[in-house]
Scaffold this motif. Sequence first.
Motif, PDB file in Angstrom:
ATOM      1  N   GLU A 149       4.174  11.923  -2.372  1.00 59.42           N
ATOM      2  CA  GLU A 149       2.835  11.413  -2.670  1.00 59.42           C
ATOM      3  C   GLU A 149       2.614  11.289  -4.173  1.00 59.42           C
ATOM      4  O   GLU A 149       2.012  10.319  -4.650  1.00 59.42           O
ATOM      5  CB  GLU A 149       1.771  12.327  -2.060  1.00 59.42           C
ATOM      6  CG  GLU A 149       1.704  12.272  -0.542  1.00 59.42           C
ATOM      7  CD  GLU A 149       1.326  10.895  -0.017  1.00 59.42           C
ATOM      8  OE1 GLU A 149       0.517  10.201  -0.671  1.00 59.42           O
ATOM      9  OE2 GLU A 149       1.851  10.504   1.036  1.00 59.42           O
ATOM     10  N   ALA A 150       3.077  12.276  -4.922  1.00 60.83           N
ATOM     11  CA  ALA A 150       2.926  12.217  -6.378  1.00 60.83           C
ATOM     12  C   ALA A 150       3.647  11.006  -6.945  1.00 60.83           C
ATOM     13  O   ALA A 150       3.125  10.309  -7.831  1.00 60.83           O
ATOM     14  CB  ALA A 150       3.460  13.503  -7.004  1.00 60.83           C
ATOM     15  N   THR A 181       0.848  -1.192   0.000  1.00 62.43           N
ATOM     16  CA  THR A 181       0.000   0.000   0.000  1.00 62.43           C
ATOM     17  C   THR A 181       0.883   1.241   0.000  1.00 62.43           C
ATOM     18  O   THR A 181       2.087   1.173   0.228  1.00 62.43           O
ATOM     19  CB  THR A 181      -0.897   0.022   1.250  1.00 62.43           C
ATOM     20  OG1 THR A 181      -0.052   0.141   2.413  1.00 62.43           O
ATOM     21  CG2 THR A 181      -1.714  -1.250   1.345  1.00 62.43           C
ATOM     22  N   HIS A 182       0.275   2.406  -0.258  1.00 57.31           N
ATOM     23  CA  HIS A 182       1.027   3.651  -0.169  1.00 57.31           C
ATOM     24  C   HIS A 182       1.576   3.862   1.238  1.00 57.31           C
ATOM     25  O   HIS A 182       2.632   4.478   1.417  1.00 57.31           O
ATOM     26  CB  HIS A 182       0.131   4.852  -0.513  1.00 57.31           C
ATOM     27  CG  HIS A 182      -0.111   5.014  -1.973  1.00 57.31           C
ATOM     28  ND1 HIS A 182       0.453   4.209  -2.918  1.00 57.31           N
ATOM     29  CD2 HIS A 182      -0.873   5.929  -2.653  1.00 57.31           C
ATOM     30  CE1 HIS A 182       0.058   4.593  -4.119  1.00 57.31           C
ATOM     31  NE2 HIS A 182      -0.752   5.638  -3.979  1.00 57.31           N
ATOM     32  N   ALA A 198      12.553   9.555 -12.240  1.00 59.30           N
ATOM     33  CA  ALA A 198      12.775  10.100 -13.580  1.00 59.30           C
ATOM     34  C   ALA A 198      11.643   9.697 -14.521  1.00 59.30           C
ATOM     35  O   ALA A 198      11.043  10.541 -15.209  1.00 59.30           O
ATOM     36  CB  ALA A 198      14.123   9.629 -14.128  1.00 59.30           C
ATOM     37  N   LEU A 199      11.342   8.413 -14.549  1.00 57.50           N
ATOM     38  CA  LEU A 199      10.262   7.924 -15.414  1.00 57.50           C
ATOM     39  C   LEU A 199       8.911   8.451 -14.949  1.00 57.50           C
ATOM     40  O   LEU A 199       8.073   8.864 -15.759  1.00 57.50           O
ATOM     41  CB  LEU A 199      10.258   6.395 -15.420  1.00 57.50           C
ATOM     42  CG  LEU A 199      11.448   5.714 -16.098  1.00 57.50           C
ATOM     43  CD1 LEU A 199      11.506   4.248 -15.705  1.00 57.50           C
ATOM     44  CD2 LEU A 199      11.368   5.848 -17.610  1.00 57.50           C
ATOM     45  N   THR A 200       8.700   8.428 -13.640  1.00 50.71           N
ATOM     46  CA  THR A 200       7.392   8.793 -13.099  1.00 50.71           C
ATOM     47  C   THR A 200       7.072  10.264 -13.321  1.00 50.71           C
ATOM     48  O   THR A 200       5.956  10.619 -13.742  1.00 50.71           O
ATOM     49  CB  THR A 200       7.321   8.453 -11.595  1.00 50.71           C
ATOM     50  OG1 THR A 200       7.546   7.050 -11.423  1.00 50.71           O
ATOM     51  CG2 THR A 200       5.972   8.824 -11.014  1.00 50.71           C
ATOM     52  N   GLY A 250       4.526  18.577  -7.632  1.00 46.55           N
ATOM     53  CA  GLY A 250       4.142  17.194  -7.876  1.00 46.55           C
ATOM     54  C   GLY A 250       3.800  16.878  -9.314  1.00 46.55           C
ATOM     55  O   GLY A 250       3.732  15.703  -9.699  1.00 46.55           O
ATOM     56  N   HIS A 251       3.566  17.907 -10.137  1.00 47.47           N
ATOM     57  CA  HIS A 251       3.314  17.705 -11.561  1.00 47.47           C
ATOM     58  C   HIS A 251       4.569  17.894 -12.396  1.00 47.47           C
ATOM     59  O   HIS A 251       4.486  17.933 -13.630  1.00 47.47           O
ATOM     60  CB  HIS A 251       2.231  18.671 -12.051  1.00 47.47           C
ATOM     61  CG  HIS A 251       0.894  18.468 -11.414  1.00 47.47           C
ATOM     62  ND1 HIS A 251       0.151  17.324 -11.598  1.00 47.47           N
ATOM     63  CD2 HIS A 251       0.182  19.258 -10.567  1.00 47.47           C
ATOM     64  CE1 HIS A 251      -0.980  17.427 -10.919  1.00 47.47           C
ATOM     65  NE2 HIS A 251      -0.982  18.576 -10.281  1.00 47.47           N
TER      66      HIS A 251
END
Length: 559
Positions: A88-89, A66-67, A541-543, A501-502
Amino acid sequence: MTAPTDLIVIGSGAAGLAAAVTAAHLKLSVTVLEKTDVLGGTSAWSGGWIWCPGNPHATRAGLTDTHDAPRRYLAALLGNFYTPERVEAFLESAPDMITFFERYTALQFDGGFPIPDTYGHLPGAGTGGRSVIAKPFDGRALGPALRLLRRPLRETSFHGMTIQAGADLRAFMSMTRSFYAFTHVTARILRHLRDLALHGRGTDLRNGNALIARLMRSALDCGVTLHTNTTVSHLALDPSGAITGVTLDDGRTLPARAVLIATGGFSQNPDLRAQYFPHAPQHHSLAVPSATGSGAALALAAGAALDTHQDQPAALCPVSLVPYPNHPPAPFPHIIERGKPGIIGVLASGKRFCNEGLGYHDYVTALLAATPEGQEARSWLICDHRFLRRYGLGMVRPAPLPWKPLARMGYLKTATTLPALATLCGIDPAGLTATLTQWNRTAQHGEDPEFGRGTTAYMRLQGDAEHRPNPCVAPLTKPPYFAVEVIPGSFGTFCGLRADGHARALRADGSVIPGLYVAGADAASPFGGFYPAGGINLGPALTFGYRAAHHLAKQPRPI
């Protein structure tokens, strides 16, 4: 008038290509600009592991996460460096990122089910399943674009052939003791020799080379425009400070709705390294030479802010310098052998200073902490003949490959007695002898009372499962003895541009620069300058490349 490109990506490592492929899949027009003549950046040289708690491979294997567990783990490790929005992001989108690439692109993954997090004693630490790696890839599937893929690093490949951690690496390290391993290694070497003859390079791609090759194939499949040898001189802004495109060195301006900076950080910028890195004159980076901070400079000139609130400025790694003839010394990263049974790390005093079996980042932080102010940070990895032939030491490969050429080069120090070895290295002979006497006394029982090697799942994985009773501990009793000098190095920067987060770039006051995104080593690490697990560079990096593309796709197009 030609409509502006939706997204211009500056840089072609994992972060930049992930953003490009995601955006193109979301029906955005995308152009990637790379200033060198090849694609992939430092990602193409990496081990390729990706930290991704809750990834679908682990879920399908019944390793539920889970988170809350990774959140508690990161909070316990990062302390005051914990940034809730970015963490969180990452935790929210990393599993979705893996699912997206596997469903829609050529990027496919294998699960790292036995790989635990580094600090198993902390609450929420994972015992396995939080890592994935790109599946091996046949480089011939790139067609003519294969020439654009950055070749593997000489020091971490076998004549240009990448070797993947896990079963592949175990086979190479045990080829003289196992018929299966011998046939596996023979097949891989024969394939590599054929590739060299037909293609001038290996095509059985593994690790970071496979990751970048799969992203390249995906980019080509979805219509991303790829440009090499293209340098951006500055970002174009409108009067409000929003990004409107880029201006190239040749004076051309390319309009764009948004720009993503992913040029690989500033590890190879000597001025910035001197400003932020401890023991900077000694420091040797494993990043590509083009990681000079050019992307950060573009963003700073456009009003972005640098975030240096990190426990350490970079992803640290112990390195030894390989003294090639007629070529500058090159750093070799000591990743594999430190946790194996029968090796220790010592200072010039001859004393141990750390748990050698913890992460490579921890080895260097301990070395820096143990080095008195004003002195060079130096250590030596010491082993005996049994260890050298079974596991290798730095650039020295295990049997049956020879070790004497590297001794003649001066890279490997060797002597038949410990005092003689100490004298060769500049180590205190009495101190080294006392340390080895104490080590051997407890190591014969598989114990390390001083630092506790082999007491966590992470350490045991780094050891040798065939060695009993402790896979990480063995005495050094078989002369001759060997040593390699090890100093601070790094894979890439943790300090970087402020981002939300974006993955939107932020000014010093926290406001967003419209149209400017940042990901990869150009962005400040969401993990506060710590190294919680393998793959904590490529995972974000990917996320965040993926998140930047999704955020842009939701923005209304100008009328």
